[in-house]
Design a protein around this motif. Structure first.
Motif, mmCIF file in Angstrom:
data_model
loop_
_atom_site.group_PDB
_atom_site.id
_atom_site.type_symbol
_atom_site.label_atom_id
_atom_site.label_comp_id
_atom_site.label_asym_id
_atom_site.label_seq_id
_atom_site.Cartn_x
_atom_site.Cartn_y
_atom_site.Cartn_z
ATOM 1 N N GLY A 88 0.847 -1.197 0.000
ATOM 2 C CA GLY A 88 0.000 0.000 0.000
ATOM 3 C C GLY A 88 0.875 1.236 0.000
ATOM 4 O O GLY A 88 2.072 1.180 -0.325
ATOM 5 N N SER A 89 0.295 2.370 0.373
ATOM 6 C CA SER A 89 1.058 3.617 0.445
ATOM 7 C C SER A 89 0.630 4.415 1.668
ATOM 8 O O SER A 89 -0.525 4.336 2.103
ATOM 9 C CB SER A 89 0.861 4.455 -0.823
ATOM 10 N N TYR A 90 1.576 5.192 2.219
ATOM 11 C CA TYR A 90 1.298 6.004 3.395
ATOM 12 C C TYR A 90 2.166 7.255 3.339
ATOM 13 O O TYR A 90 3.394 7.167 3.219
ATOM 14 C CB TYR A 90 1.603 5.203 4.670
ATOM 15 N N LEU A 91 1.499 8.426 3.363
ATOM 16 C CA LEU A 91 2.196 9.719 3.308
ATOM 17 C C LEU A 91 3.156 9.777 2.129
ATOM 18 O O LEU A 91 4.292 10.247 2.238
ATOM 19 C CB LEU A 91 2.935 9.981 4.622
ATOM 20 N N GLY A 92 2.704 9.278 0.991
ATOM 21 C CA GLY A 92 3.493 9.352 -0.234
ATOM 22 C C GLY A 92 4.570 8.302 -0.365
ATOM 23 O O GLY A 92 5.315 8.297 -1.351
#
Length: 206
Positions: A54-58
């Motif tokens: 996934g992704s988190y804060l870019g």
């Protein structure tokens, strides 16, 4: 993630017997007779890889967990009739080393190693089956208590299911594989989880 990997290990026999996608070949009405008989559950081996991305804060995040085991303290029997598979008192223990690697932007930033040990109590169940082609076994409605075994588990494996088999002397081996993706959440972050599982169950004819 670690919880998910060890849950996969605990699915064991049930996951194996209901792991592959439906084979679209036509059933062989005569082939099932080659499996008819009573068998002792000898052991099972598994290899499990679960990846959550996934992704988190870019930043791209990824968590990869791997485990695998060969069962010990095996017990129980399996009976094949012409069209049914009956598991009687199937139980075993396993000791599964579990490695989890954490990535940020595809760079590993942390690794944890744990040991999951469990004894699976004797369980009995039944399902119908068909032989497809020369070496495939197909369960139209799932197999051996799958619904109960996977309740609350991370991957919704749905029937119909099956695997491949080989007979060597008085031993029967059934191997199944999963490659399945599903939406999940890791520490509150939406991710896509992908499970890759290979499992083989060995039985000895009585």
């Amino acid at each position: 993630m670690l919880r998910k990997v060890t849950l996969f290990a605990a699915l064991g026999f049930f996951l194996l017997m209901a792991a592959c996608s439906k084979n679209t070949s036509k059933p062989d009405s005569n082939g099932s007779s080659s499996l008819v008989g009573n068998y002792t559950f000898a052991y099972m081996t598994t290899n499990v890889n679960v990846t959550e991305s996934g992704s988190y804060l870019g930043q791209a995040i990824k968590v990869v967990g791997t485990t695998g085991y060969t069962t010990t303290q095996n017990m129980g029997t399996v009976t094949f009739t012409k069209d049914s598979l009956i598991g009687n008192g199937i139980g075993y223990s396993y000791d599964a080393p579990t490695t989890v690697i954490y990535y940020a932007n595809n760079i590993p930033i942390d690794t944890t190693v744990d040991q999951a040990s469990e004894t699976v109590p004797p369980t009995s169940s039944r399902s119908t089956y068909q032989i497809i082609g020369a070496d495939s076994i197909y369960f139209p409605g799932g197999a051996l208590g799958l619904d109960g075994a996977t309740a609350g588990a991370p991957v919704p494996v749905a029937p119909p299911t099956g695997g491949h088999f080989v007979v060597k002397g008085d031993s029967l081996f059934i191997t199944a594989k999963i490659n399945q993706s599903f939406p999940d959440s890791y520490n509150g972050i939406p991710v896509t989880a992908t499970a890759n599982v290979t499992a083989t169950i060995a039985m000895k004819k009585q």
